[in-house]
Design an enzyme around this catalytic site. Sequence first.
Site, PDB file in Angstrom:
ATOM      1  N   SER A  96      32.631  32.129  42.791  1.00 44.41           N
ATOM      2  CA  SER A  96      31.437  32.615  42.127  1.00 44.41           C
ATOM      3  C   SER A  96      30.403  31.793  41.324  1.00 44.41           C
ATOM      4  O   SER A  96      29.546  31.324  42.495  1.00 44.41           O
ATOM      5  CB  SER A  96      31.982  33.224  40.827  1.00 44.41           C
ATOM      6  OG  SER A  96      30.895  34.178  40.256  1.00 44.41           O
ATOM      7  N   ASP A 238      23.939  35.709  41.431  1.00 46.96           N
ATOM      8  CA  ASP A 238      24.998  34.520  41.448  1.00 46.96           C
ATOM      9  C   ASP A 238      25.604  34.043  42.850  1.00 46.96           C
ATOM     10  O   ASP A 238      25.055  34.810  44.034  1.00 46.96           O
ATOM     11  CB  ASP A 238      25.973  34.605  40.520  1.00 46.96           C
ATOM     12  CG  ASP A 238      27.017  35.702  40.917  1.00 46.96           C
ATOM     13  OD1 ASP A 238      26.773  36.466  41.767  1.00 46.96           O
ATOM     14  OD2 ASP A 238      28.101  35.828  40.375  1.00 46.96           O
ATOM     15  N   ASP A 240      28.429  34.578  44.621  1.00 48.80           N
ATOM     16  CA  ASP A 240      29.038  35.436  45.610  1.00 48.80           C
ATOM     17  C   ASP A 240      28.513  36.936  45.434  1.00 48.80           C
ATOM     18  O   ASP A 240      28.832  37.808  45.934  1.00 48.80           O
ATOM     19  CB  ASP A 240      30.516  35.377  44.961  1.00 48.80           C
ATOM     20  CG  ASP A 240      30.695  36.076  43.760  1.00 48.80           C
ATOM     21  OD1 ASP A 240      30.055  35.906  43.004  1.00 48.80           O
ATOM     22  OD2 ASP A 240      31.715  36.598  43.790  1.00 48.80           O
ATOM     23  N   ASP A 242      27.778  39.305  42.842  1.00 50.65           N
ATOM     24  CA  ASP A 242      28.289  40.256  42.058  1.00 50.65           C
ATOM     25  C   ASP A 242      27.580  40.513  40.875  1.00 50.65           C
ATOM     26  O   ASP A 242      27.715  41.423  40.181  1.00 50.65           O
ATOM     27  CB  ASP A 242      29.938  40.351  41.983  1.00 50.65           C
ATOM     28  CG  ASP A 242      30.442  39.142  41.224  1.00 50.65           C
ATOM     29  OD1 ASP A 242      29.441  38.163  40.999  1.00 50.65           O
ATOM     30  OD2 ASP A 242      31.541  38.875  40.959  1.00 50.65           O
TER      31      ASP A 242
END
Length: 449
Positions: A96, A238, A240, A242
């Site tokens: 992440s 961000d 990744d 999400d």
Amino acid sequence: MAKFFGTNGIRGVFDEDFTLEFIHEMTLSIGTYFEKGPILIGYDGRESSPLICKIISSSLNSIGIDCNVAGLVPTPCLEYAVKSLGYSGGIMITASHNPPQYNGIKPAGKDGVEISREDELLIEDIYTKKNWLPRPEKWGITDEETKTIETYLNGIITHIDSNLIESKPFKVVLDLGNGAQAVTAPDFCKKLNCEVILVNEIVDGKFPGRGSEPTPQNLSVLSKTVLDNKADFGIAFDGDGDRSIFCDELGNVLTGDKSALILIKHILNKNPNSLVVTCLNSGTNTEMLTEKYDSKVIRTKVGSVEVSRKMLSTNALIGFEENGGFMFGKHNQVRDGCMSLGLMLDFLSTTDNSLSQEISQLPPSFTTKDKIECSEENANKIISSLKDEFPNSDTSDGIKITLDSKNWVMIRPSGTEPIIRIYAESTDLENLDVLMTKFLEKVKSIISR
């Protein structure tokens, strides 16, 4: 308490605490938990991700489980495809917003949502006991999944008025943060006849543009690009994809709380008498707003897993975190940066007001957060000491010290990094600054004892 799973999946520094052997054995444990395939695997743009994908797929194959590789995709894209394309589960390879040297594993159930805390403990128990599926009569096979992105983008479009959005050609700045939304968000905007200006659009696991986490401090290029191009708004994702942080047409970067209130207002206007799930550390204006639509708020511990699973169990329509993680239950009960982008376009297509004008109509709210490097031992010492000083505080997740209905401080150890996070809300900026300074000093004083 989970040993390997943190606030959001398993993470570590690749080839240090997150080793090839550990990944292999943890994958065997996750595969044993799933019991059968096929499993969908996706990954973010970190340099170690393709290598980890090979380990995960071969580990699953070794216990007879078939898997398909989606390749480089955002986390919510993988999760939605698991649910929509009929997979037994999914594994997302991502850390992440963590720094480049980190990577991680995030399993999703067949419902397309991160597995529950209870299921995390089940996997850890399998791992500890090495109670894996026996050698199969037939090895599993690995294939490719080519429909992941198309399925995801088409799914988002079903929940918005694409014709109305297309009729008001928006100009949008996308700060892709060198991350995974680079393969989805620009195409999504183009499908909706938006003029798109890209920032940090090259996928790069070192995140050279502004780091993997969008924060008000590192989004000055996004703000300037919005102003220079007279864009309707900007959005930053961000690593990744999400989470998303918005920027209005005046270049003001919005907190996750403020953009969430705009989207909540838009959704509840069409869907009154609904449930909203959010964490203990988001602002109190959520309750004030939802009451106007005969809706209710449920509070959880910090973490997208907590919010997602509570949404599922209560059939909640909306979930969000103050860090820019917004969840729309009609699509999927997970944080989704591109779905949030779609909802914002949907909302702005229904009003003649600019985003800044809509923000100005919200009740005033002042929130902030900070972080301090901190060991687990010191984190426990801080919370214990503050509990003695403020005995009536909520200690269900770190400690939340409520001074009155609009003034509070929350301190909790991160579940993903060796830091302690401090959140605060107050009635005005001056009070907020005093409150934050006071508790930062308290925390540092306790650590130095």
